[in-house]
Design a protein around this motif. Structure first.
Motif, PDB file in Angstrom:
ATOM      1  N   PHE A   1      73.618  78.961  19.907  1.00  0.00           N
ATOM      2  CA  PHE A   1      74.282  78.826  21.088  1.00  0.00           C
ATOM      3  C   PHE A   1      74.572  77.369  21.604  1.00  0.00           C
ATOM      4  N   ASP A   2      74.151  76.604  21.083  1.00  0.00           N
ATOM      5  CA  ASP A   2      74.335  75.212  21.229  1.00  0.00           C
ATOM      6  C   ASP A   2      73.459  74.707  22.606  1.00  0.00           C
ATOM      7  N   ILE A   3      72.430  75.127  22.924  1.00  0.00           N
ATOM      8  CA  ILE A   3      71.577  75.286  23.985  1.00  0.00           C
ATOM      9  C   ILE A   3      71.315  73.793  24.342  1.00  0.00           C
ATOM     10  N   ASN A   4      71.736  73.415  25.586  1.00  0.00           N
ATOM     11  CA  ASN A   4      71.260  72.159  26.216  1.00  0.00           C
ATOM     12  C   ASN A   4      70.572  71.967  27.364  1.00  0.00           C
ATOM     13  N   LEU A   5      70.057  73.223  27.736  1.00  0.00           N
ATOM     14  CA  LEU A   5      69.207  73.526  28.930  1.00  0.00           C
ATOM     15  C   LEU A   5      67.887  74.706  28.745  1.00  0.00           C
ATOM     16  N   LEU A   6      66.973  74.684  28.434  1.00  0.00           N
ATOM     17  CA  LEU A   6      66.005  75.605  28.237  1.00  0.00           C
ATOM     18  C   LEU A   6      65.171  75.818  29.477  1.00  0.00           C
ATOM     19  N   VAL A   7      65.083  77.309  29.869  1.00  0.00           N
ATOM     20  CA  VAL A   7      64.559  77.537  30.993  1.00  0.00           C
ATOM     21  C   VAL A   7      63.612  78.421  30.803  1.00  0.00           C
ATOM     22  N   GLY A   8      62.168  78.241  31.135  1.00  0.00           N
ATOM     23  CA  GLY A   8      61.233  79.399  30.732  1.00  0.00           C
ATOM     24  C   GLY A   8      60.437  79.769  31.947  1.00  0.00           C
ATOM     25  N   ALA A   9      59.765  81.079  31.901  1.00  0.00           N
ATOM     26  CA  ALA A   9      58.991  81.326  33.048  1.00  0.00           C
ATOM     27  C   ALA A   9      57.674  81.683  32.537  1.00  0.00           C
ATOM     28  N   SER A  10      56.403  81.417  33.165  1.00  0.00           N
ATOM     29  CA  SER A  10      55.207  81.422  32.967  1.00  0.00           C
ATOM     30  C   SER A  10      54.678  81.137  31.543  1.00  0.00           C
ATOM     31  N   LEU A  11      54.570  82.110  30.504  1.00  0.00           N
ATOM     32  CA  LEU A  11      54.089  81.404  29.108  1.00  0.00           C
ATOM     33  C   LEU A  11      55.446  81.222  28.496  1.00  0.00           C
TER      34      LEU A  11
ATOM     35  N   GLY B   1      57.585  79.323  30.158  1.00  0.00           N
ATOM     36  CA  GLY B   1      57.535  77.876  30.412  1.00  0.00           C
ATOM     37  C   GLY B   1      56.458  76.924  29.685  1.00  0.00           C
ATOM     38  N   PHE B   2      55.369  77.725  29.277  1.00  0.00           N
ATOM     39  CA  PHE B   2      54.793  76.866  28.350  1.00  0.00           C
ATOM     40  C   PHE B   2      55.738  76.379  26.873  1.00  0.00           C
ATOM     41  N   TYR B   3      56.296  77.503  26.414  1.00  0.00           N
ATOM     42  CA  TYR B   3      56.966  77.387  25.364  1.00  0.00           C
ATOM     43  C   TYR B   3      58.139  76.341  25.548  1.00  0.00           C
ATOM     44  N   THR B   4      58.693  76.558  26.762  1.00  0.00           N
ATOM     45  CA  THR B   4      59.722  75.741  27.402  1.00  0.00           C
ATOM     46  C   THR B   4      59.271  74.120  27.149  1.00  0.00           C
ATOM     47  N   LEU B   5      58.215  73.807  27.809  1.00  0.00           N
ATOM     48  CA  LEU B   5      57.598  72.335  27.910  1.00  0.00           C
ATOM     49  C   LEU B   5      57.292  71.754  26.636  1.00  0.00           C
ATOM     50  N   VAL B   6      56.867  72.770  25.541  1.00  0.00           N
ATOM     51  CA  VAL B   6      56.366  72.157  24.267  1.00  0.00           C
ATOM     52  C   VAL B   6      57.548  72.246  23.189  1.00  0.00           C
ATOM     53  N   ALA B   7      58.803  72.901  23.394  1.00  0.00           N
ATOM     54  CA  ALA B   7      59.813  73.187  22.574  1.00  0.00           C
ATOM     55  C   ALA B   7      60.192  71.785  21.760  1.00  0.00           C
ATOM     56  N   ARG B   8      60.198  71.873  20.387  1.00  0.00           N
ATOM     57  CA  ARG B   8      60.470  70.724  19.671  1.00  0.00           C
ATOM     58  C   ARG B   8      61.924  70.216  19.673  1.00  0.00           C
TER      59      ARG B   8
ATOM     60  N   VAL C   1      66.244  68.873  24.504  1.00  0.00           N
ATOM     61  CA  VAL C   1      67.050  69.549  25.447  1.00  0.00           C
ATOM     62  C   VAL C   1      66.394  69.206  26.593  1.00  0.00           C
ATOM     63  N   ARG C   2      67.047  69.240  27.787  1.00  0.00           N
ATOM     64  CA  ARG C   2      66.622  69.495  29.231  1.00  0.00           C
ATOM     65  C   ARG C   2      66.030  70.850  29.485  1.00  0.00           C
ATOM     66  N   LYS C   3      64.866  70.979  30.183  1.00  0.00           N
ATOM     67  CA  LYS C   3      63.829  71.720  30.291  1.00  0.00           C
ATOM     68  C   LYS C   3      63.507  72.111  31.716  1.00  0.00           C
ATOM     69  N   ILE C   4      63.575  73.157  32.019  1.00  0.00           N
ATOM     70  CA  ILE C   4      63.103  73.641  33.310  1.00  0.00           C
ATOM     71  C   ILE C   4      61.813  74.713  33.360  1.00  0.00           C
ATOM     72  N   ALA C   5      60.878  74.583  33.747  1.00  0.00           N
ATOM     73  CA  ALA C   5      59.488  75.546  33.472  1.00  0.00           C
ATOM     74  C   ALA C   5      59.269  75.929  34.838  1.00  0.00           C
ATOM     75  N   ILE C   6      59.165  77.280  34.891  1.00  0.00           N
ATOM     76  CA  ILE C   6      58.993  77.979  36.302  1.00  0.00           C
ATOM     77  C   ILE C   6      57.405  78.460  36.202  1.00  0.00           C
ATOM     78  N   ASN C   7      56.655  78.170  37.015  1.00  0.00           N
ATOM     79  CA  ASN C   7      55.133  78.431  37.089  1.00  0.00           C
ATOM     80  C   ASN C   7      54.762  78.547  35.775  1.00  0.00           C
ATOM     81  N   PRO C   8      54.866  77.574  34.902  1.00  0.00           N
ATOM     82  CA  PRO C   8      54.549  77.628  33.440  1.00  0.00           C
ATOM     83  C   PRO C   8      52.886  77.872  33.604  1.00  0.00           C
ATOM     84  N   CYS C   9      52.623  78.574  32.459  1.00  0.00           N
ATOM     85  CA  CYS C   9      51.267  78.654  31.877  1.00  0.00           C
ATOM     86  C   CYS C   9      50.743  77.456  31.061  1.00  0.00           C
ATOM     87  N   MET C  10      50.246  76.345  31.667  1.00  0.00           N
ATOM     88  CA  MET C  10      49.978  75.220  31.101  1.00  0.00           C
ATOM     89  C   MET C  10      48.838  75.106  30.194  1.00  0.00           C
ATOM     90  N   VAL C  11      47.981  76.091  30.069  1.00  0.00           N
ATOM     91  CA  VAL C  11      46.783  76.353  29.242  1.00  0.00           C
ATOM     92  C   VAL C  11      46.633  77.557  28.601  1.00  0.00           C
TER      93      VAL C  11
END
Length: 196
Positions: free
Chosen positions: A61-71, A73-80, A83-93
């Motif tokens: 889908f030619d994604i250029n903004l990844l948005v994730g919530a909770s777990l 959000g973790f996958y969003t932050l560590v995505a390889r 892309v721009r990323k928005i993490a909503i209440n990410p599960c950090m650990v």
């Protein structure tokens, strides 16, 4: 430039639940925007499969903004992906936090395969991430804000931009639409995404 968003839901979440519906409404205020999601059933059972599916969908889908919530959000932050990323209440650990959660059916702690815990721990080093914006509920009791959930070193590592790349909003772990809007639109502004 068109904004193509992929939303990644949280642990035992619904890809088209309340957070997605709020983002769907917000995305209608972005000129030339498309929003995609997927039911990620392997979030807590197969880390590599989840990462590959996110990458596959981002390519499709030619994604250029990844948005994730909770777990998600973790996958969003560590995505390889760069892309721009928005993490909503990410599960950090997640290696610590997910096993501490209670199964909704049995009431017992969630059982996680040791390989998944190991995979989470590898990613929790946060060595691979690109430009991110975090949205945190001030009253989130699931993660982050008490003496048992002190992830401030990780927070400082990821959310340290000279331009403030996070928003503390009113709300708990599952943010209501109005609460989420207090962080989502500043995130769009941070990334230079025009909206009404």
């Amino acid at each position: 430039m068109k904004t193509n968003i992929l939303y990644v839901h949280g642990f035992m979440g619904n890809s088209r639940g309340g957070t997605f519906q709020a983002i769907e409404d917000f995305s209608s205020r972005i000129e030339d925007c498309s929003l995609h999601t997927f039911q990620f059933d392997t979030l807590h059972t197969d880390v590599e499969a989840t990462q590959k599916k996110i990458e596959e969908l981002c390519g499709k889908f030619d994604i250029n903004l990844l948005v994730g919530a909770s777990l998600g959000g973790f996958y969003t932050l560590v995505a390889r992906l760069p892309v721009r990323k928005i993490a909503i209440n990410p599960c950090m650990v997640p290696s610590v936090e997910i096993p501490a959660l209670k199964d909704r059916v049995t009431g017992e702690n969630v059982k996680i395969d040791p390989k998944v815990i190991s995979d989470f721990k590898t990613l929790e080093k946060y060595e691979i991430y690109s430009s991110a914006f975090g949205i945190f509920g001030k009253q989130d009791q699931t993660f982050h804000f008490d003496e048992n959930h002190n992830f401030s070193p990780l927070f400082k590592k990821i959310f340290h931009s000279e331009r403030k790349n996070y928003a503390m909003v009113d709300g708990q772990h599952s943010l209501e639409k109005e609460e989420l809007s207090q962080g989502f639109f500043p995130a769009l502004d941070y990334f230079g995404i025009k909206h009404s």
